[in-house]
Write an enzyme that holds these catalytic residues in place. Structure first.
Site, PDB file in Angstrom:
ATOM      1  N   ASP A  77       0.939  -1.095  -0.070  1.00  0.00           N
ATOM      2  CA  ASP A  77      -0.045   0.116   0.075  1.00  0.00           C
ATOM      3  C   ASP A  77       1.060   1.132  -0.055  1.00  0.00           C
ATOM      4  OD1 ASP A  77      -2.732   0.777  -0.127  1.00  0.00           O
ATOM      5  OD2 ASP A  77      -2.177   2.089   1.441  1.00  0.00           O
ATOM      6  N   PHE A 160       5.162   4.555 -13.307  1.00  0.00           N
ATOM      7  CA  PHE A 160       3.781   4.807 -13.293  1.00  0.00           C
ATOM      8  C   PHE A 160       3.213   5.647 -12.279  1.00  0.00           C
ATOM      9  CE2 PHE A 160       2.657   2.383  -9.099  1.00  0.00           C
ATOM     10  CZ  PHE A 160       3.971   2.136  -8.738  1.00  0.00           C
ATOM     11  N   GLY A 161       1.909   6.014 -12.119  1.00  0.00           N
ATOM     12  CA  GLY A 161       1.237   7.059 -11.150  1.00  0.00           C
ATOM     13  C   GLY A 161       1.715   8.258 -11.180  1.00  0.00           C
TER      14      GLY A 161
END
Ligand code: IMP
Length: 202
Positions: A77, A160-161
């Site tokens: 997470d 990414f992100g």
């Protein structure tokens, strides 16, 4: 000294449906002789992330996958925490991309919200919490971070992100511009991963 459970199995589920994360975790695990399978490949359901901390969400995802697959599972997470935005987007980093997971939108929002602030503090950190869970409910959890600044406009096509707007301390390029191997050597995920390897794979 804390006693950690050693990972001695030959198969591990990566409890994520995010292809960017699955790729990075598989790359980080590639030097161990482990058969890595993703939650997506096993058609495991994606649990709702109801926790209020990175740790709570990593633990609920790892435990759900370990129980459903009857195999040890590793969940990540993670997110971007911007100091001047009181830590936002934080645990809501994925949700800022909206239902279409549009990170151009999410990056634009980070920049726009920063521009409404009076100071010029653009410092941020990426946080990654990794949880290794076993089907019997045992869990090992590790938090990694990397400090940096939010840059604008976005730069780079890799990663990414939020990678195109994050420049780590001491760097002149964003995480989306550097080689994946360079990111793996310094990222929040690499930091958490190193702690997990030392504790459970050593
Ligand atoms: P979650 O952990 O699945 O809730 O989602 C984490 C979100 O944080 C991702 O969808 C990305 O937007 C962001 N994030 C986490 N790690 C990274 C990274 O290494 N680079 C860029 N964005 C990241």
């Amino acid at each position: 000294m804390t006693e950690h459970r050693r990972f001695s199995e030959s198969r591990l589920v990566v409890a994520s449906h995010n292809p960017g994360k699955v790729r990075e975790i598989s790359e980080l695990l590639s030097k161990f002789s482990i058969d890595v399978v993703s939650a997506g490949e096993l058609n495991l359901p994606e649990p709702e992330e109801t926790g209020l901390t990175f740790e709570a969400n990593a633990e609920l995802k790892a435990l759900a996958a370990a129980t459903a697959a009857n195999l040890p599972a590793l969940a990540d997470d993670s997110g971007l925490s911007v100091f001047a935005l009181n830590g936002a987007p934080g645990i809501y980093s994925a949700r800022w991309g909206g239902p279409g997971k549009d990170f151009n939108l999410a990056m634009k929002r980070v920049n726009e919200e920063l521009e409404t602030k009076s100071g010029d503090d653009r410092s941020a950190e990426f946080v990654c919490v990794l949880t290794l869970a076993w089907p019997d409910g045992h869990m090992e959890t590790f938090r990694g971070t990397v400090q940096g600044d939010i840059v604008w406009p976005q730069k780079g096509e890799r990663g990414f992100g939020y990678d195109p707007i994050f420049q780590a301390e001491g760097m002149t390029q964003t995480f989306a511009e550097i080689e994946p191997t360079e990111k793996h050597a310094m990222s929040h995920r690499a930091d958490a991963f190193k702690q997990m390897v030392d504790a459970c794979f050593g």
